[in-house]
Design a protein around this motif. Structure first.
Motif, PDB file in Angstrom:
ATOM      1  N   MET A   1       0.842  -1.196   0.000  1.00  0.00           N
ATOM      2  CA  MET A   1       0.000   0.000   0.000  1.00  0.00           C
ATOM      3  C   MET A   1       0.883   1.254   0.000  1.00  0.00           C
ATOM      4  O   MET A   1       1.826   1.368   0.765  1.00  0.00           O
ATOM      5  N   LYS A   2       0.572   2.182  -0.861  1.00  0.00           N
ATOM      6  CA  LYS A   2       1.334   3.419  -0.927  1.00  0.00           C
ATOM      7  C   LYS A   2       0.875   4.350   0.197  1.00  0.00           C
ATOM      8  O   LYS A   2      -0.307   4.551   0.395  1.00  0.00           O
ATOM      9  N   VAL A   3       1.844   4.862   0.934  1.00  0.00           N
ATOM     10  CA  VAL A   3       1.500   5.784   2.022  1.00  0.00           C
ATOM     11  C   VAL A   3       2.077   7.159   1.725  1.00  0.00           C
ATOM     12  O   VAL A   3       3.251   7.289   1.400  1.00  0.00           O
ATOM     13  N   ASP A   4       1.229   8.152   1.838  1.00  0.00           N
ATOM     14  CA  ASP A   4       1.683   9.529   1.649  1.00  0.00           C
ATOM     15  C   ASP A   4       2.493   9.973   2.845  1.00  0.00           C
ATOM     16  O   ASP A   4       2.304   9.490   3.954  1.00  0.00           O
ATOM     17  N   LEU A   5       3.349  10.915   2.624  1.00  0.00           N
ATOM     18  CA  LEU A   5       4.102  11.511   3.709  1.00  0.00           C
ATOM     19  C   LEU A   5       3.874  13.014   3.619  1.00  0.00           C
ATOM     20  O   LEU A   5       4.255  13.634   2.636  1.00  0.00           O
ATOM     21  N   ILE A   6       3.199  13.571   4.638  1.00  0.00           N
ATOM     22  CA  ILE A   6       2.958  15.015   4.610  1.00  0.00           C
ATOM     23  C   ILE A   6       4.056  15.681   5.413  1.00  0.00           C
ATOM     24  O   ILE A   6       4.173  15.449   6.621  1.00  0.00           O
ATOM     25  N   PRO A   7       4.874  16.497   4.784  1.00  0.00           N
ATOM     26  CA  PRO A   7       6.018  17.081   5.493  1.00  0.00           C
ATOM     27  C   PRO A   7       5.574  18.094   6.544  1.00  0.00           C
ATOM     28  O   PRO A   7       4.457  18.611   6.464  1.00  0.00           O
ATOM     29  N   PRO A   8       6.446  18.374   7.527  1.00  0.00           N
ATOM     30  CA  PRO A   8       6.109  19.369   8.551  1.00  0.00           C
ATOM     31  C   PRO A   8       5.880  20.735   7.918  1.00  0.00           C
ATOM     32  O   PRO A   8       6.475  21.038   6.890  1.00  0.00           O
ATOM     33  N   ALA A   9       5.003  21.512   8.576  1.00  0.00           N
ATOM     34  CA  ALA A   9       4.757  22.872   8.075  1.00  0.00           C
ATOM     35  C   ALA A   9       5.871  23.797   8.553  1.00  0.00           C
ATOM     36  O   ALA A   9       6.648  23.444   9.430  1.00  0.00           O
ATOM     37  N   GLU A  10       5.929  24.978   7.979  1.00  0.00           N
ATOM     38  CA  GLU A  10       6.900  25.993   8.420  1.00  0.00           C
ATOM     39  C   GLU A  10       6.500  26.497   9.800  1.00  0.00           C
ATOM     40  O   GLU A  10       5.357  26.364  10.201  1.00  0.00           O
ATOM     41  N   GLY A  11       7.433  27.108  10.490  1.00  0.00           N
ATOM     42  CA  GLY A  11       7.056  27.764  11.742  1.00  0.00           C
ATOM     43  C   GLY A  11       7.970  27.397  12.889  1.00  0.00           C
ATOM     44  O   GLY A  11       8.897  26.609  12.741  1.00  0.00           O
ATOM     45  N   GLN A  12       7.711  28.009  14.025  1.00  0.00           N
ATOM     46  CA  GLN A  12       8.494  27.774  15.233  1.00  0.00           C
ATOM     47  C   GLN A  12       7.746  26.801  16.131  1.00  0.00           C
ATOM     48  O   GLN A  12       6.655  27.101  16.562  1.00  0.00           O
ATOM     49  N   TYR A  13       8.333  25.654  16.385  1.00  0.00           N
ATOM     50  CA  TYR A  13       7.671  24.715  17.301  1.00  0.00           C
ATOM     51  C   TYR A  13       8.495  24.581  18.573  1.00  0.00           C
ATOM     52  O   TYR A  13       9.707  24.703  18.546  1.00  0.00           O
ATOM     53  N   ASN A  14       7.798  24.213  19.660  1.00  0.00           N
ATOM     54  CA  ASN A  14       8.518  23.957  20.915  1.00  0.00           C
ATOM     55  C   ASN A  14       9.425  22.738  20.783  1.00  0.00           C
ATOM     56  O   ASN A  14      10.539  22.718  21.275  1.00  0.00           O
ATOM     57  N   LEU A  15       8.877  21.694  20.149  1.00  0.00           N
ATOM     58  CA  LEU A  15       9.684  20.480  19.935  1.00  0.00           C
ATOM     59  C   LEU A  15      10.252  20.562  18.519  1.00  0.00           C
ATOM     60  O   LEU A  15       9.517  20.491  17.542  1.00  0.00           O
ATOM     61  N   LYS A  16      11.568  20.689  18.441  1.00  0.00           N
ATOM     62  CA  LYS A  16      12.167  20.965  17.126  1.00  0.00           C
ATOM     63  C   LYS A  16      12.664  19.720  16.422  1.00  0.00           C
ATOM     64  O   LYS A  16      12.645  19.629  15.199  1.00  0.00           O
ATOM     65  N   ASN A  17      13.133  18.751  17.207  1.00  0.00           N
ATOM     66  CA  ASN A  17      13.697  17.551  16.595  1.00  0.00           C
ATOM     67  C   ASN A  17      13.258  16.334  17.409  1.00  0.00           C
ATOM     68  O   ASN A  17      13.737  16.108  18.511  1.00  0.00           O
ATOM     69  N   TYR A  18      12.351  15.562  16.850  1.00  0.00           N
ATOM     70  CA  TYR A  18      11.768  14.440  17.587  1.00  0.00           C
ATOM     71  C   TYR A  18      12.820  13.411  17.997  1.00  0.00           C
ATOM     72  O   TYR A  18      12.885  13.012  19.159  1.00  0.00           O
ATOM     73  N   ASP A  19      13.639  12.985  17.043  1.00  0.00           N
ATOM     74  CA  ASP A  19      14.590  11.907  17.336  1.00  0.00           C
ATOM     75  C   ASP A  19      15.569  12.293  18.438  1.00  0.00           C
ATOM     76  O   ASP A  19      15.862  11.494  19.333  1.00  0.00           O
ATOM     77  N   GLU A  20      15.995  13.538  18.373  1.00  0.00           N
ATOM     78  CA  GLU A  20      16.942  14.015  19.377  1.00  0.00           C
ATOM     79  C   GLU A  20      16.276  14.059  20.759  1.00  0.00           C
ATOM     80  O   GLU A  20      16.848  13.620  21.751  1.00  0.00           O
ATOM     81  N   ALA A  21      15.039  14.574  20.798  1.00  0.00           N
ATOM     82  CA  ALA A  21      14.321  14.661  22.073  1.00  0.00           C
ATOM     83  C   ALA A  21      14.077  13.261  22.626  1.00  0.00           C
ATOM     84  O   ALA A  21      14.237  13.011  23.826  1.00  0.00           O
TER      85      ALA A  21
END
Ligand code: 6R9
Length: 571
Positions: A1-21
């Motif tokens: 099954m093909k799965v879409d990947l919706i990229p993150p939107a622009e902007g300032q988030y509190n959590l900047k890097n999931y893997d690092e956190a």
């Protein structure tokens, strides 16, 4: 099954890097945010409201409330004062730490003040949906031995006082009639109460909230949460809701549902956010109007609501200015990919799915602003959370295998007991070191989790969990009903609808009229949302030898699927 990947939107988030956190996170660091880090003593209502009075947030709007007749706003300082008063009202009645105090009323500022005031004196709060009828109210007040309830005159007839010896005080909001013994007028008591309160400093492991939720068998379970949950409410509010200082946050959930407490009270206020509460029933126009009127920036709702908004059409959306929205989230049921695409089209926002349960007290598997979304997936575990798919022996399964969704025990907002039912509590921990959710899911090769269904028979209709057993029990009270088996039937809008299979007592014949009468009986005697939308009469229902109705067989019949192992079925 093909799965879409919706990229993150622009902007300032509190959590900047999931893997690092995820790699570096430690819950112990979060605790340092709170005053009790040094004293050891704590109170979640203090941390949510009063703490801000020493900062610039003192006169910031904490609550924006509106319904058909009211339009009000309260600062943190005002909520602090009002909840102090209510704490004093309860104390003057002799209510002390650990007592159960219930709230049973439609959403209103008084509801939020009552919850905060009760927490401030260390009481354990039990929130009830206003839709509950007498039997549902009785079960919960009886099991918890509640001593007080805050309610309205309209709901008063549904509280069976004579069956509830522990219930001493009924606090009525908006009373107009003469008060009976044991009844107190909220307004009168508040008018003479002092606004100075000595907060009850409790232990972080002391009881805070008792949320009743339905299982597949037996009566509803009282899930107990403790003050320590605030650590999770705070941090998920920061990283999942992405709450920032200027946000106007709207959680559409009623506090009768855990989403309406964890994320309708605690997460926003612990983060000092402005919290919108809209009273009254769901209407697409009113919802869009709420976003436009308050310039809502962060919006947390449920798939059933998004589906209804989607169903109302894109034309309505165009009539409102929804450009204030910068973050949208969902919880309660699987979020259909279709709805995610609609959100992008209708208001140019990704809808972020979040997965958690009454028992978990806070979000555990989520989509984050900084992360790509795979529509249909609930996302990845919150930092500090280890989630896995287990087989029926408790072994971890490799990616792409469906099994039991489980979480390694020990997160801050985990329930601490099932009220008066230790055996039920233990069932969640049948594999040492794991909390077993009762949901089935799989994890893909990128670490995203995909929900599959409930392992037991609990029905999820419009985001509300309904235990088939409770509905069956109510149905059986109807004079025509001999036996009843209740299942959830897939429905494009409500997730599932309730379908009841009924065998009739002798002397009764199936008819449209009878169907309607039975439906009305459940609606009025139990709860509107628990009334079966579909009823089918059968001569006999499939049962085990010990007499249990086999719902999975009913479901298989309904869906035209194989019935599976029938060895335990009676002849
Ligand atoms: C917060 C809440 C919990 C059950 C849970 C699951 C279903 C919740 C979901 C979801 C698919 C999601 N559920 N979130 N299913 N995707 N994002 O909903 O608590 O009322 O106790 O229900 O709801 O089945 O086990 P609660």
């Amino acid at each position: 099954m093909k799965v879409d990947l919706i990229p993150p939107a622009e902007g300032q988030y509190n959590l900047k890097n999931y893997d690092e956190a995820y790699a570096n996170f430690n819950w112990a660091d979060v605790e340092k945010q709170f005053s009790w880090y040094e004293t050891g003593k704590v109170n979640i209502a203090y941390e949510a409201i009063d703490r801000h009075l020493q900062t610039e947030r003192r006169d910031k709007i904490a609550l924006l409330y509106s319904d058909a007749t009211r339009d009000e706003r309260y600062t943190f300082a005002q909520l602090s004062e009002l909840s102090n008063k209510f704490g004093n009202v309860l104390r003057s009645l002799g209510i002390v730490k650990g007592d159960r105090v219930f709230v049973f009323m439609p959403r209103s500022p008084e509801l939020y003040v009552s919850v905060l005031g009760a927490l401030k004196i260390g009481a354990i709060v039990g929130p009830l949906f206003e839709a509950f009828m007498e039997a549902a109210v009785r079960d919960r007040l009886e099991d918890s031995e509640a001593v007080a309830i805050v309610t309205t005159p309209a709901l008063l007839p549904r509280i069976p006082v004579k069956d509830l010896p522990a219930l001493k005080h009924i606090i009525l909001v908006g009373a107009t009639n003469e008060l009976q013994k044991g009844q107190i007028s909220y307004e009168e008591a508040m008018a003479s109460a002092s606004s100075e309160l000595e907060i009850e400093w409790v232990d972080r492991e002391d009881g805070m909230l008792l949320h009743y939720t339905s299982g597949s068998t037996g009566k509803p379970k009282g899930v107990l949460h403790v003050h320590n949950a605030m650590i999770q409410h705070y941090q998920t509010g920061k990283w999942v809701l992405d709450l920032q200082e200027d946000d106007i946050y709207w959680c559409t959930a009623d506090p009768g549902w855990v989403t309406g407490t964890s994320y309708g009270i605690f997460a926003p206020w612990l983060n000092g956010a402005t919290n919108v509460v809209r009273g009254g029933r769901f209407k697409p126009e009113e919802w869009y109007d709420t976003i436009q009127k308050y310039k809502v920036t962060v919006w947390y709702s449920a798939p059933t609501s998004f589906r209804m908004l989607m169903g109302a059409g894109d034309e309505i959306v165009k009539r409102y200015d929804l450009s204030s929205l910068r973050h949208v989230l969902s919880v309660g049921e699987p979020l259909n990919p279709e709805v995610v695409y609609w959100g992008m089209r209708a208001f140019n926002q990704r809808i972020h799915d979040t997965w958690w349960m009454t028992e978990t007290g806070g979000q555990l598997i989520c989509n984050y602003k900084c992360m790509a979304i795979k529509p249909g997936s609930m996302g990845k575990p919150f930092p500090g959370i280890y989630a896995a798919i287990l087989d029926d022996q408790g072994n971890e399964l490799p990616p792409n295998r469906m099994g039991n969704l489980a979480i390694r025990t020990g997160w801050p907002s985990m329930m601490r007991k099932i009220w008066r039912n230790p055996a039920k509590y233990e069932e969640y921990f049948r594999f040492p070191g794991w909390y077993v959710s009762g949901d089935s899911a799989y994890k893909d090769e990128d670490g995203y989790f995909w929900f599959q269904g409930r392992i037991d028979d609990v029905i999820n209709t419009s985001g509300e969990r309904v235990g088939p057993f409770e509905v069956e029990s109510k149905l059986m009270e109807h004079p025509a009903v001999a036996e009843a088996g209740v299942i959830g039937k897939p429905d494009p809008v409500r997730g599932e609808i309730i379908k009841a299979f009924i065998s009739l007592r002798a002397g009764y014949e199936p008819s449209e009229e009878l169907m309607e009468d039975i439906r009305k009986f459940v609606k009025e005697g139990f709860a509107a949302h628990a009334a079966p939308r579909e009823i089918e009469f059968r001569d006999k229902l499939p049962k085990t030898r010990s007499g249990k109705i086999m719902r999975r067989v009913l479901k298989a019949w309904e869906l035209g699927l194989p019935t599976g192992d029938l060895s335990t079925m009676e002849d």
